[in-house]
Design an enzyme around this catalytic site. Structure first.
Site, PDB file in Angstrom:
ATOM      1  N   CYS A  46      68.540  63.935  27.445  1.00 38.07           N
ATOM      2  CA  CYS A  46      68.833  62.828  28.357  1.00 38.07           C
ATOM      3  C   CYS A  46      68.150  63.009  29.714  1.00 38.07           C
ATOM      4  CB  CYS A  46      70.336  62.661  28.534  1.00 38.07           C
ATOM      5  SG  CYS A  46      71.084  63.945  29.519  1.00 38.07           S
ATOM      6  N   CYS A  48      69.424  62.934  32.715  1.00 35.58           N
ATOM      7  CA  CYS A  48      70.094  63.790  33.697  1.00 35.58           C
ATOM      8  C   CYS A  48      69.852  65.270  33.400  1.00 35.58           C
ATOM      9  CB  CYS A  48      71.578  63.467  33.831  1.00 35.58           C
ATOM     10  SG  CYS A  48      72.594  63.735  32.393  1.00 35.58           S
TER      11      CYS A  48
END
Length: 136
Positions: A46, A48
């Site tokens: 992902c 993040c």
């Protein structure tokens, strides 16, 4: 499961910095019961993880105090190893990425995805360095 070609460069961001890549439940079990302090990163594809978690974790290691052992598993790739790692993260629900600090096999600090998402790498590093100051 994510393709190897996608995952390997993301794994390398940590393994190239000295993190042990745990790919089996047995490796996770052995790593987390070590004496001293052990940092466990549940890595992820992902945004993040790319923008905050991995850079923040690496930056956190530039301070004076650091964990004795650096370990990582990859969500969506090292599936059985991640399942084993999450057994040691109770009472926290599964999240990836996440970062856990163990001392003598006991979970003492946890950064869940909601602590990582939306925060800059420097904030992640500062949070972890404060934990290192306390436990390492």
């Amino acid at each position: 499961m994510y393709p190897t070609d996608l995952v390997m460069p993301m794994k390398a961001e940590l393994t190239d910095k000295g993190f042990q890549d745990l790919t089996t439940p047995a490796q996770v079990e052995e790593a987390l019961k070590q004496s001293g302090t052990t940092l466990l990163v549940i890595n992820s594809v992902c945004g993040c993880a790319a923008g905050a978690a991995r850079p923040g974790v690496v930056y956190s290691l530039t301070g004076e105090k650091k964990p004795d052992h650096l370990t990582t598993v990859f969500a969506g790739f090292d599936t059985e190893a991640v399942v084993e790692a999450r057994k040691h993260l109770a009472p926290f629900p599964p999240s990836s990425p996440c970062v856990a600090l163990f001392k003598d096999g006991e979970l003492v600090h946890m950064l869940e995805r909601h602590h990582i998402e939306g925060n800059p790498a420097g904030a992640i590093a500062a949070n972890l360095q404060a934990a290192y100051d306390e436990y390492c």
